[in-house]
Design a protein around this motif. Sequence first.
Motif, mmCIF file in Angstrom:
data_model
loop_
_atom_site.group_PDB
_atom_site.id
_atom_site.type_symbol
_atom_site.label_atom_id
_atom_site.label_comp_id
_atom_site.label_asym_id
_atom_site.label_seq_id
_atom_site.Cartn_x
_atom_site.Cartn_y
_atom_site.Cartn_z
ATOM 1 N N ALA A 6 1.020 -1.265 -0.143
ATOM 2 C CA ALA A 6 -0.198 -0.052 0.072
ATOM 3 C C ALA A 6 0.872 1.233 -0.078
ATOM 4 O O ALA A 6 0.386 2.411 -0.398
ATOM 5 C CB ALA A 6 -0.905 0.183 1.304
ATOM 6 N N THR A 7 2.062 1.182 0.364
ATOM 7 C CA THR A 7 2.927 2.371 0.361
ATOM 8 C C THR A 7 3.543 2.894 -0.924
ATOM 9 O O THR A 7 3.361 1.966 -2.002
ATOM 10 C CB THR A 7 4.297 2.066 1.380
ATOM 11 O OG1 THR A 7 4.746 0.969 0.736
ATOM 12 C CG2 THR A 7 3.521 1.881 2.828
ATOM 13 N N ALA A 8 4.047 3.861 -0.792
ATOM 14 C CA ALA A 8 4.517 4.583 -1.933
ATOM 15 C C ALA A 8 5.748 3.867 -2.017
ATOM 16 O O ALA A 8 6.208 2.863 -2.081
ATOM 17 C CB ALA A 8 4.566 6.192 -2.060
ATOM 18 N N GLY A 9 6.924 4.752 -2.124
ATOM 19 C CA GLY A 9 8.350 4.414 -1.722
ATOM 20 C C GLY A 9 8.851 3.604 -2.811
ATOM 21 O O GLY A 9 10.031 3.140 -2.731
ATOM 22 N N VAL A 10 8.258 3.309 -3.945
ATOM 23 C CA VAL A 10 8.923 2.529 -5.156
ATOM 24 C C VAL A 10 9.948 3.385 -5.787
ATOM 25 O O VAL A 10 10.944 3.039 -6.541
ATOM 26 C CB VAL A 10 7.901 2.117 -6.085
ATOM 27 C CG1 VAL A 10 7.194 1.102 -5.541
ATOM 28 C CG2 VAL A 10 7.104 3.217 -6.745
ATOM 29 N N HIS A 11 9.945 4.725 -5.647
ATOM 30 C CA HIS A 11 11.156 5.829 -5.986
ATOM 31 C C HIS A 11 10.854 6.986 -5.154
ATOM 32 O O HIS A 11 9.875 7.207 -4.647
ATOM 33 C CB HIS A 11 10.609 6.095 -7.388
ATOM 34 C CG HIS A 11 11.734 7.084 -8.005
ATOM 35 N ND1 HIS A 11 13.006 6.638 -8.305
ATOM 36 C CD2 HIS A 11 11.666 8.242 -8.622
ATOM 37 C CE1 HIS A 11 13.567 7.644 -8.865
ATOM 38 N NE2 HIS A 11 12.860 8.523 -8.947
ATOM 39 N N THR A 12 11.690 7.661 -4.967
ATOM 40 C CA THR A 12 11.793 9.003 -4.159
ATOM 41 C C THR A 12 10.698 9.814 -4.695
ATOM 42 O O THR A 12 10.760 10.245 -5.627
ATOM 43 C CB THR A 12 13.159 9.476 -4.251
ATOM 44 O OG1 THR A 12 14.085 8.639 -3.614
ATOM 45 C CG2 THR A 12 13.176 10.938 -3.138
ATOM 46 N N GLY A 13 9.974 10.258 -3.689
ATOM 47 C CA GLY A 13 8.837 11.215 -4.119
ATOM 48 C C GLY A 13 7.594 10.463 -4.577
ATOM 49 O O GLY A 13 6.687 11.374 -5.038
#
Length: 194
Positions: free
Chosen positions: A152-159
């Motif tokens: 569920a989190t973003a974090g696959v790339h900075t920002g």
Amino acid sequence: MTVHGRYTGVLADSPVFDTPYNALPGVDRDSFVRTNIPVWAATADLDAAASGAAIGVRIWLARGDVVTNLAFTSGATAAANLSHWWHALYDPDGLLLAQTADQAAAGWAAATTKRLPLSKPVKAARAGWYIAATMTAAATVQTLAGAAPLAATAGVHTGSKPAGVTFGAGLTAAAPAVTGAQAAAAKVPLVVVS
């Protein structure tokens, strides 16, 4: 094949940044239709947000795109004993641009697309990741057709931001003026804007 690859139109109008642009087989690529995921990727029957909470997805809009309708598709579970439900469009900063009329107690059957007109057409002032949302207040909230990412989190790339979010609680006939805090969700319902 052309010098511009598979795109044969004016390069400035190329859908290269609009992926998946128009991922609906049979729909003319030159008509204004945007999907957040390809329709063939909508293989999950997603639990929607809790009753009275909105679920939103990010969808890329180019500057100048004019959105008049939003469509979400229910999964295998129909909504029951509805009191309010609507779709809404937010800008990349989470500010409400327009919502559909409150559908109140009107039913939403299983495996049914609900394409609703916004209260006014919305012209994208800038290119970006807009948020299309739907909310249902009901004893049983319908499931939604879409994709279920592993995290569920973003974090696959900075920002980077999550593709699916939930926001609000106790919502009724009106979409909130701002999304406020967005909780990342490991669910990305299919949305079609036109």
